[in-house]
Enzyme design. Structure first.
Site, PDB file in Angstrom:
ATOM      1  N   CYS A 147       1.145  -1.442  -0.120  1.00 35.10           N
ATOM      2  CA  CYS A 147      -0.340   0.056   0.268  1.00 35.10           C
ATOM      3  C   CYS A 147       0.754   0.936   0.061  1.00 35.10           C
ATOM      4  O   CYS A 147       1.643   1.114   1.095  1.00 35.10           O
ATOM      5  CB  CYS A 147      -1.384   0.317   1.611  1.00 35.10           C
ATOM      6  SG  CYS A 147      -2.343  -1.166   1.453  1.00 35.10           S
ATOM      7  N   TRP A 173      -2.578  -2.514  -2.014  1.00 34.16           N
ATOM      8  CA  TRP A 173      -2.425  -4.428  -2.044  1.00 34.16           C
ATOM      9  C   TRP A 173      -3.148  -5.319  -0.730  1.00 34.16           C
ATOM     10  O   TRP A 173      -3.131  -4.413   0.405  1.00 34.16           O
ATOM     11  CB  TRP A 173      -1.126  -4.166  -1.144  1.00 34.16           C
ATOM     12  CG  TRP A 173      -0.134  -5.282  -1.828  1.00 34.16           C
ATOM     13  CD1 TRP A 173      -0.033  -6.527  -3.537  1.00 34.16           C
ATOM     14  CD2 TRP A 173      -0.437  -7.009  -1.991  1.00 34.16           C
ATOM     15  NE1 TRP A 173       0.220  -7.548  -3.499  1.00 34.16           N
ATOM     16  CE2 TRP A 173       0.304  -8.010  -2.191  1.00 34.16           C
ATOM     17  CE3 TRP A 173       0.021  -6.969   0.365  1.00 34.16           C
ATOM     18  CZ2 TRP A 173       0.441  -9.395  -1.160  1.00 34.16           C
ATOM     19  CZ3 TRP A 173       0.114  -8.638   1.099  1.00 34.16           C
ATOM     20  CH2 TRP A 173       0.082  -9.709   0.117  1.00 34.16           C
ATOM     21  N   ASN A 205      -1.641   2.189   5.660  1.00 39.92           N
ATOM     22  CA  ASN A 205      -0.573   1.237   5.548  1.00 39.92           C
ATOM     23  C   ASN A 205      -0.606   0.454   6.659  1.00 39.92           C
ATOM     24  O   ASN A 205       0.162   0.962   7.236  1.00 39.92           O
ATOM     25  CB  ASN A 205       0.076   1.878   4.378  1.00 39.92           C
ATOM     26  CG  ASN A 205       1.895   0.708   4.423  1.00 39.92           C
ATOM     27  OD1 ASN A 205       1.319  -0.432   3.864  1.00 39.92           O
ATOM     28  ND2 ASN A 205       2.631   0.860   3.935  1.00 39.92           N
ATOM     29  N   GLY A 206      -0.621  -1.015   6.275  1.00 41.19           N
ATOM     30  CA  GLY A 206      -0.375  -1.791   7.885  1.00 41.19           C
ATOM     31  C   GLY A 206      -1.403  -2.770   7.656  1.00 41.19           C
ATOM     32  O   GLY A 206      -2.449  -2.791   7.204  1.00 41.19           O
ATOM     33  N   GLU A 258       7.389 -14.662 -11.426  1.00 43.62           N
ATOM     34  CA  GLU A 258       6.782 -13.441 -11.099  1.00 43.62           C
ATOM     35  C   GLU A 258       6.546 -12.650 -12.203  1.00 43.62           C
ATOM     36  O   GLU A 258       5.606 -12.124 -11.167  1.00 43.62           O
ATOM     37  CB  GLU A 258       7.500 -13.160  -9.542  1.00 43.62           C
ATOM     38  CG  GLU A 258       8.929 -12.376  -9.591  1.00 43.62           C
ATOM     39  CD  GLU A 258       9.473 -11.978  -9.289  1.00 43.62           C
ATOM     40  OE1 GLU A 258       9.162 -11.824  -7.504  1.00 43.62           O
ATOM     41  OE2 GLU A 258      10.528 -11.880  -9.052  1.00 43.62           O
ATOM     42  N   HIS A 277      17.855 -37.157  -7.088  1.00 43.67           N
ATOM     43  CA  HIS A 277      17.333 -37.862  -6.067  1.00 43.67           C
ATOM     44  C   HIS A 277      14.828 -37.823  -6.356  1.00 43.67           C
ATOM     45  O   HIS A 277      14.499 -37.685  -5.308  1.00 43.67           O
ATOM     46  CB  HIS A 277      17.375 -36.918  -4.825  1.00 43.67           C
ATOM     47  CG  HIS A 277      18.742 -37.358  -4.433  1.00 43.67           C
ATOM     48  ND1 HIS A 277      19.211 -38.573  -3.920  1.00 43.67           N
ATOM     49  CD2 HIS A 277      20.216 -36.513  -4.822  1.00 43.67           C
ATOM     50  CE1 HIS A 277      20.386 -38.282  -4.242  1.00 43.67           C
ATOM     51  NE2 HIS A 277      21.172 -37.228  -4.276  1.00 43.67           N
ATOM     52  N   LYS A 337       6.154  -4.198  -4.088  1.00 48.15           N
ATOM     53  CA  LYS A 337       7.431  -4.097  -3.604  1.00 48.15           C
ATOM     54  C   LYS A 337       8.050  -3.976  -1.954  1.00 48.15           C
ATOM     55  O   LYS A 337       8.633  -4.781  -2.093  1.00 48.15           O
ATOM     56  CB  LYS A 337       7.339  -2.977  -4.349  1.00 48.15           C
ATOM     57  CG  LYS A 337       9.207  -2.591  -4.144  1.00 48.15           C
ATOM     58  CD  LYS A 337       9.972  -3.268  -5.996  1.00 48.15           C
ATOM     59  CE  LYS A 337      11.626  -3.002  -5.376  1.00 48.15           C
ATOM     60  NZ  LYS A 337      12.100  -4.160  -6.304  1.00 48.15           N
TER      61      LYS A 337
HETATM   62  C1  F6R Z   1      11.477 -10.370  -6.252  1.00 47.28           C
HETATM   63  C2  F6R Z   1      11.772  -9.699  -4.937  1.00 47.28           C
HETATM   64  C3  F6R Z   1      10.789 -10.345  -3.777  1.00 47.28           C
HETATM   65  C4  F6R Z   1      12.061  -9.166  -2.373  1.00 47.28           C
HETATM   66  C5  F6R Z   1      11.473  -9.441  -0.767  1.00 47.28           C
HETATM   67  C6  F6R Z   1      11.935  -9.245   0.161  1.00 47.28           C
HETATM   68  O1  F6R Z   1      11.276 -10.345  -7.136  1.00 47.28           O
HETATM   69  O2  F6R Z   1      11.288  -8.633  -5.235  1.00 47.28           O
HETATM   70  O3  F6R Z   1      11.079 -11.001  -3.054  1.00 47.28           O
HETATM   71  O4  F6R Z   1      13.232  -9.709  -2.937  1.00 47.28           O
HETATM   72  O5  F6R Z   1       9.420  -9.795  -0.842  1.00 47.28           O
HETATM   73  O6  F6R Z   1      12.273  -7.984  -0.142  1.00 47.28           O
HETATM   74  P1  F6R Z   1      12.698  -6.486   0.339  1.00 47.28           P
HETATM   75  O7  F6R Z   1      13.840  -6.714  -0.098  1.00 47.28           O
HETATM   76  O8  F6R Z   1      12.494  -5.579   0.361  1.00 47.28           O
HETATM   77  O9  F6R Z   1      13.290  -7.018   2.743  1.00 47.28           O
END
Ligand code: F6R
Length: 623
Positions: free
Chosen positions: A2, A75, A101-102, A503, A519, A618
């Site tokens: 968010c 989100w 957000n949260g 993704e 395996h 993100k």
């Molecule tokens: C994949 C991706 C996610 C982040 C994960 C951790 O492309 O971006 O898997 O790596 O959500 O995010 P950070 O690094 O911000 O803690």
């Protein structure tokens, strides 16, 4: 998760908020909404399911005037992504509007209590509970909104960044945070402009703010801020005790958060890697004196000299870089290193001691699980080292020391330059500790430094030679499954390559250590199955050649990543991409680039939205 943006000042808020939402859209794009107080004093709320463009289209012809407003891109966590659940949420009387957000963990009991007092809810969200609770506090305590926000938040369990508009007070904006980020932008000319002409911005991060000002205040946990048109910015804690705001200058420029001629942020960020990595190592890797300078380690030398164990906590792509870090740090320092999924670690009862160093790796610096993992580590007295890309984010602020990646903002949801930035930072971390503990022979140490400095040019070589693999990608567009194989340092690259494909193209992919195939997973291999093998010349080259033979004899289609000039693997492969030679431990920095490009081009060929893949966001600030 968010994104929140807010504005109060003399300009029209709507265009600022819509632009801000576009910049924050990487944090979530299930629905979006905006609230404004217009010139007649009406509190307007507009919401739409889907992206910010849908919100913009839905407000065409509507009254969007007003110089104060808040907005949100969602989100979804609680309640499906529809219009009713989109933010902002009104309070029952429609006097207040709030964005959040949260996650409010005790929202069910709070909602039951408020319903018991006659409040009617219009959505399934935890957020609506917040705005209703503020109104309830206001009514029962006969207080102003600022006080009511304090009272409400004292009853809340969970994480929040909120912004509140009050119809009765169109000259002020209230915001607060705990566990989710919130930044206040202080208008450039606030100090010189006459009373009534100052302006403030709020944002989940700096991207909606930087166009207008580089002066910001990072709100701290459990702080509530009231900003008004007359330049007032009052910050208090939840007990209403006044706090002193610290004005900081942003290290960010507008062009860093724009696409710069590329079709997508992801592609721009892949191509930025040579320069990003150059910036990351600048001033830290000294080839003249053969030294690594990481103040986060040098300033806490004793801690690192006596460390008995290093535990790296991370999620997703950052977990993959942590795995590469483990291999290198153990080799260079002889300190045992463990890598933990932060989401598992935080809920275990790990055996931790003050001689452990816990390293948090996080691009955003806001990942809720990683933040909780380091809080647990601190409770056990461990020294916490944060590796993050976002300056001033929660993880670096909660750490005892650390290193920023300095690879520039990463906007594409799929992590690319942050991955290589994390790998090289963990390598520098290992080298800096080895330097203090003298665990590597001088000649080898010096060679490691020299080879590291060559990586940006070698990355450029990869991009120059494999930049356009769109034709190759088209061959694989209709595959339903992929296997990625690597060994040693390239096993985490196999995991990362598979994650990138999953993704953004939504094709199922699995990464394995190549020798594990026999395996079980080898049963999956047939003539339909593309197998991507990362097989540079060094490391366990001979072993992986045997693994390729095993795949080949089961008719798997092999796409290999090999060292420039390799013949053996090339002849065994259906398709082959070359990367320059480098030492085994540095190979991931090069071998991952063709895999990033491959997933990008497959996703494009499939018509996917690579910068905003479905269901993802993100910054994962919820658990
Ligand atoms: C994949 C991706 C996610 C982040 C994960 C951790 O492309 O971006 O898997 O790596 O959500 O995010 P950070 O690094 O911000 O803690």
């Amino acid at each position: 998760m968010c994104g929140i943006v807010g504005y109060i000042g003399t300009r029209q808020a709507y265009p600022i908020l819509i632009k801000g939402l576009h910049r924050l859209e990487y944090r979530g794009y299930d629905s979006a909404g905006i609230s404004l107080i217009n010139e007649s004093g009406d509190l307007l709320v507009y919401k739409a399911k889907g992206k910010v463009s849908a919100l913009k289209a839905s407000t065409e012809g509507c009254d969007t005037h007003g110089t104060i407003g808040i907005a949100h891109t969602r989100w979804a966590t609680h309640g499906e992504p529809n219009q009713a659940n989109a933010h902002p949420h009104y309070s029952q009387s429609h006097m207040l509007a709030l964005v959040h957000n949260g996650i409010i963990e005790n929202y069910k009991s709070l909602r039951a209590e408020l319903e018991h007092h006659g409040m009617i809810f219009c959505s399934d969200t935890d957020t609506e509970v917040l705005v209703q609770l503020v109104e309830y506090m206001q009514t029962t305590h006969q207080c102003d909104t600022y006080t009511a926000v304090h009272l409400a938040l004292k009853n809340v369990v969970g994480a929040y960044a909120i912004a509140v508009l009050d119809k009765r007070n169109p000259g002020q904006l209230i915001a607060a945070r705990k566990g989710s980020p919130l930044i206040i932008g202080v208008g450039k000319d606030n100090e010189t402009c006459p009373a009534g002409e100052s302006e403030f911005f709020i944002g989940s991060d700096a991207t909606p703010i930087i166009e207008f000002t580089d002066k910001v205040i990072y709100l701290k946990d459990e702080e509530v801020v009231m900003i008004n048109r007359h330049g007032k910015c009052a910050i208090t804690n939840l007990d209403s005790v006044s706090q002193t705001p610290q004005l900081c200058t942003l290290q960010l420029s507008l062009d860093q958060i724009e696409k710069g001629g590329f079709d997508h942020f992801m592609l721009k960020e892949i191509f930025e890697q040579p320069s990003a990595i150059r910036t990351c190592i600048r001033g830290r890797v000294n080839t003249q004196e053969h030294r690594v300078l990481l103040s986060g380690i040098q300033d806490h030398c004793a801690q690192f000299k006596s460390a008995k164990r290093i535990i790296i906590c991370a999620c997703g792509t950052s977990w993959h870089s942590a795995l590469i870090g483990k291999y290198f740090i153990e080799e260079a320092t002889q300190i045992p290193v463990e890598v933990e999924y932060a989401s598992e670690f935080r809920y275990r009862n790990p055996a931790l001691s003050p001689s452990d160093i816990v390293v948090a790796v996080s691009q955003s610096g806001e990942t809720a699980d990683t933040l909780a993992a380091i809080q647990l580590a601190k409770e056990h007295g461990c020294f916490v080292y944060g590796i993050s890309n976002v300056i001033g984010a929660s993880i670096p602020r909660a750490s005892d020391s650390g290193t920023y990646l300095h690879v520039g903002p990463e906007i594409g949801v799929a992590s690319t330059k942050a991955f290589t930035g994390q790998v090289i930072t963990l390598i520098m971390f290992g080298l800096a500790i080895a330097q203090e503990r003298k665990t590597l022979p001088t000649e080898l140490f010096n060679q490691l430094i020299d080879d590291l400095a060559l990586i940006p040019d070698k990355m450029q070589w990869v991009l120059d030679h494999t930049g356009d693999i769109s034709q190759l990608a088209k061959i694989f567009t209709y595959c339903h499954n992929f296997i990625y194989l690597g060994r040693g340092y390239n096993y985490p690259v196999a995991l990362e390559g598979a994650l990138k494909l999953k993704e953004i193209s939504y094709i199922h992919a699995e990464g394995y250590p190549a020798a594990e195939m026999k395996h079980g997973p080898i049963a999956l291999v047939d003539e339909e199955m593309p197998v991507v093998v990362i097989a540079p010349k060094r490391g366990m080259y001979d072993k992986i050649v045997s693994n390729i033979q095993e795949i080949k004899s089961r008719k798997g289609r092999i796409l290999s990543i090999v060292t420039e000039g390799d013949v053996t693997v090339k002849e065994m492969s259906d398709f082959c991409i070359e990367v320059p030679d480098t030492r085994d431990s540095y190979a991931p920095l090069l071998t991952v680039i063709p895999l990033q490009l491959l997933s990008y081009h497959i996703a494009i060929a499939k018509g996917r939205n690579v910068d905003q893949p479905r269901n993802l966001a993100k910054s994962v600030t919820v658990e």
